[in-house]
Design an enzyme around this catalytic site. Structure first.
Site, PDB file in Angstrom:
ATOM      1  N   ASN A  68     -15.824 -17.305   7.530  1.00 30.22           N
ATOM      2  CA  ASN A  68     -15.570 -15.914   7.911  1.00 30.22           C
ATOM      3  C   ASN A  68     -16.850 -15.203   8.346  1.00 30.22           C
ATOM      4  OD1 ASN A  68     -12.879 -16.244   7.405  1.00 30.22           O
ATOM      5  ND2 ASN A  68     -12.873 -15.102   5.475  1.00 30.22           N
ATOM      6  N   HIS A 137      -8.036 -14.307  13.933  1.00 30.40           N
ATOM      7  CA  HIS A 137      -7.193 -13.746  14.990  1.00 30.40           C
ATOM      8  C   HIS A 137      -7.289 -12.215  15.037  1.00 30.40           C
ATOM      9  CE1 HIS A 137      -5.378 -17.241  16.714  1.00 30.40           C
ATOM     10  NE2 HIS A 137      -4.985 -17.692  15.546  1.00 30.40           N
ATOM     11  N   ASP A 140     -10.363 -11.627  16.949  1.00 33.11           N
ATOM     12  CA  ASP A 140     -10.110 -11.959  18.351  1.00 33.11           C
ATOM     13  C   ASP A 140      -9.339 -10.851  19.051  1.00 33.11           C
ATOM     14  OD1 ASP A 140     -11.405 -14.356  18.106  1.00 33.11           O
ATOM     15  OD2 ASP A 140      -9.592 -15.543  17.794  1.00 33.11           O
TER      16      ASP A 140
END
Length: 274
Positions: A68, A137, A140
């Site tokens: 992460n 995600h 993103d």
């Protein structure tokens, strides 16, 4: 995450991911632990050019670094690039110092690299998790906005309705790709996908360095009409987005064609978000 099963509210309070319910409904939270990432990437550039580089680069990442952290570091470079561009070009119509264009290209490359390495780092350290995928995600999704706006700053499109419309079209590609995963369980990346789009963004940022700061807004005479270089990108980028949208919808239809009609899929998805 699939919408199967249920989880009582009392169980949510005792769930280790107690900070997630504001982002996921209880059913999604319950099934998060069962999520398995599945991706089919047909990009020749990613598979035959970038993958060897990424396999080399992952060996440079310390084993103690959490996946992460790798994701967050990549997101930081995109935000840095965006903030610098907005500082020097708040109206999206002004020329920026030459070093800013180079910074934008480098930051986008670093984001692309780190985004490819976070999953490898998770598998390398045996710390893969659905929560990490969700975090990736989520970054993103925000990155797609910041990086697109940074490209617009380089192209000097301005702040009118047109760049906003084009941004929404670009965001639709990301949304529909995730929507496809929701129904099919697999992320399908075509021969031309995000890897190529990112390299196109790097090229956009490098053009002012190679051909002059005002190159994107300099006009070209086409049959008596003066058209700026930046508008030549629109037909190709719009066509690529439309093709990707249609491919995602086709994959959804193929998954459910013997179960429900495509119209029913749309109605179900609409009911989820209404």
């Amino acid at each position: 995450c699939s919408h199967v099963g249920s989880m009582p509210k009392s169980a949510v309070k005792d769930h280790p991911l107690t900070f997630v319910p504001l982002y996921l409904h209880p059913e999604g939270l319950h099934n998060l632990k069962d999520y398995r990432y599945s991706c089919v990437d047909k990009s020749l550039l990613a598979n035959y050019v970038m993958q060897p580089f990424w396999r080399f680069a992952i060996e440079l990442v310390p084993m103690w670094m959490a996946p992460n952290v790798v994701t967050l570091l990549g997101f930081f470079f995109v935000v840095l690039s965006f903030c610098v561009s907005v500082y020097y070009n708040p109206s999206m119509t002004e020329a920026m110092p030459a070093w800013v264009y180079l910074l934008n290209a480098v930051c986008l490359f670093l984001y692309q690299t780190l985004d490819a390495l976070d999953g490898k780092q998770a598998r390398r350290t045996q710390s893969s998790s659905a929560l990490g995928e969700l975090f990736d995600h989520g970054c993103d999704a925000m990155t797609s906005v910041f990086s697109t706006l940074t490209v617009y700053a380089t192209l000097r499109f301005g702040l009118g309705w047109f760049p906003l419309l084009h941004l929404l079209i670009a965001m639709a590609t990301f949304y529909v790709a995730q929507w496809e995963v929701y129904f099919t369980g697999t992320l399908h990346l075509w021969y031309i996908n995000v890897t190529e789009a990112q390299f196109m963004g790097m090229t956009v940022h490098m053009m002012p360095l190679l051909f002059g700061i005002d190159w994107w807004v300099s006009p070209v005479n086409i049959f008596g009409y003066e058209i700026a270089h930046n508008y030549f990108l629109l037909p190709g980028s719009t066509a690529a987005v439309v093709i990707l949208l249609l491919l995602s919808l086709q994959n959804i239809y193929n998954k459910y064609q013997q179960k429900v009609s495509l119209f029913s899929v749309f109605c179900f998805q609409f009911s989820v978000f209404s």
